[in-house]
Write a protein that holds these residues in place. Structure first.
Motif, PDB file in Angstrom:
ATOM      1  N   ARG A 177       0.837  -1.191   0.000  1.00 52.58           N
ATOM      2  CA  ARG A 177       0.000   0.000   0.000  1.00 52.58           C
ATOM      3  C   ARG A 177       0.880   1.252   0.000  1.00 52.58           C
ATOM      4  NH1 ARG A 177      -3.578   0.841   5.095  1.00 52.58           N
ATOM      5  NH2 ARG A 177      -3.116  -1.394   5.215  1.00 52.58           N
ATOM      6  N   PRO A 178       0.598   2.232  -0.841  1.00 55.07           N
ATOM      7  CA  PRO A 178       1.373   3.485  -0.810  1.00 55.07           C
ATOM      8  C   PRO A 178       1.299   4.131   0.570  1.00 55.07           C
ATOM      9  CG  PRO A 178      -0.011   3.381  -2.772  1.00 55.07           C
ATOM     10  CD  PRO A 178      -0.430   2.249  -1.895  1.00 55.07           C
ATOM     11  N   SER A 179       2.384   4.771   0.974  1.00 54.38           N
ATOM     12  CA  SER A 179       2.436   5.384   2.302  1.00 54.38           C
ATOM     13  C   SER A 179       1.350   6.430   2.491  1.00 54.38           C
ATOM     14  CB  SER A 179       3.815   6.002   2.547  1.00 54.38           C
ATOM     15  OG  SER A 179       4.112   6.973   1.562  1.00 54.38           O
ATOM     16  N   VAL A 180       0.961   7.104   1.414  1.00 54.73           N
ATOM     17  CA  VAL A 180      -0.082   8.126   1.516  1.00 54.73           C
ATOM     18  C   VAL A 180      -1.422   7.515   1.918  1.00 54.73           C
ATOM     19  CG1 VAL A 180      -0.794   8.019  -0.917  1.00 54.73           C
ATOM     20  CG2 VAL A 180      -1.057  10.159   0.357  1.00 54.73           C
ATOM     21  N   PHE A 181      -1.576   6.215   1.690  1.00 53.86           N
ATOM     22  CA  PHE A 181      -2.799   5.508   2.076  1.00 53.86           C
ATOM     23  C   PHE A 181      -2.586   4.613   3.298  1.00 53.86           C
ATOM     24  CE2 PHE A 181      -3.585   6.171  -2.573  1.00 53.86           C
ATOM     25  CZ  PHE A 181      -4.631   7.068  -2.423  1.00 53.86           C
ATOM     26  N   GLY A 182      -1.499   4.867   4.021  1.00 55.45           N
ATOM     27  CA  GLY A 182      -1.275   4.133   5.261  1.00 55.45           C
ATOM     28  C   GLY A 182      -0.273   3.007   5.191  1.00 55.45           C
ATOM     29  N   GLY A 183       0.352   2.800   4.034  1.00 58.18           N
ATOM     30  CA  GLY A 183       1.352   1.746   3.911  1.00 58.18           C
ATOM     31  C   GLY A 183       2.602   2.065   4.722  1.00 58.18           C
TER      32      GLY A 183
END
Length: 209
Positions: free
Chosen positions: A124-130
């Motif tokens: 998951r991309p960090s912007v979405f909590g990854g």
């Protein structure tokens, strides 16, 4: 993968529809095969196996709504759909996470739940909590559970999780940990060529080790 398909097909023909463990075994074969199909860009066939798997999962969840492993598989197959079409991530992503989190809530030590939580945090991309560091925590939990339960010998899911852990260590610049992880895989599974011939030597070259 031809041998995998043969084994999976044999399991399909012999699975007892009233036996939860046998159906979970079949799901594990579908899971591995579907992941390979997506990686090989065989998306049409992957979609067929996602549909077959979700049909089994949904039926079993009706009978066992508190089964943590089934919850984890449900989240994983939704994530497979995202893997085929990233455009679906916005509305399917939260749904996948919900099932995976429920799995962990039901059983914090559940192997499949921790694997899927690790995968979710890793991809998951960090912007979405990854968070790749957090992914490592869940992969480590899964590995420890495999080892504690003696589920190591000839267990493809264990070696796959160990490999994911090694990749996560390298992705977070924990190179020594990655090196030790890959060396452990080579020691335990000397014929696993993906690590021995690709991941491990490539990592050594990248970091001048």
């Amino acid at each position: 993968m031809d041998k995998w398909y043969e084994l999976m097909h044999t399991c399909e023909e012999n699975v007892d529809q009233n036996n939860l463990e046998e159906q979970l075994e079949l799901l594990s074969y579908y899971y591995g095969y579907t992941a390979w199909l997506i990686g090989a860009k065989k998306n049409d066939t992957a979609e067929e196996y996602i549909e077959k798997s979700e049909e089994i999962i949904d039926k079993l969840l009706e009978e066992s709504p508190e089964n943590a492993t089934l919850m984890a598989y449900k989240g994983a197959y939704i994530a497979f759909t995202i893997g085929i079409s990233n455009l679906k991530a916005i509305y399917l992503g939260p749904k996948s996470v919900k099932y995976i989190n429920k799995s962990i809530e039901l059983d914090p030590e559940n192997i499949q739940g921790n694997i899927e939580k690790g995968n979710s945090m890793y991809y998951r991309p960090s912007v979405f909590g990854g968070d790749k560091n957090e992914a490592i925590e869940y992969y480590v939990r899964a590995v420890k559970s495999f080892e504690k339960q003696g589920l190591v010998v000839n267990n493809w899911m264990y070696i796959n999780t160990m490999t994911a852990l090694g990749q996560a260590y390298e992705a977070t610049d924990q190179i020594q940990q990655a090196k030790l992880c890959y060396e452990k895989i080579i020691r335990i599974f000397p014929n696993f060529m993906w690590v021995e011939d690709e991941l491990y030597p490539d990592m050594l070259k990248r970091h001048n080790l």
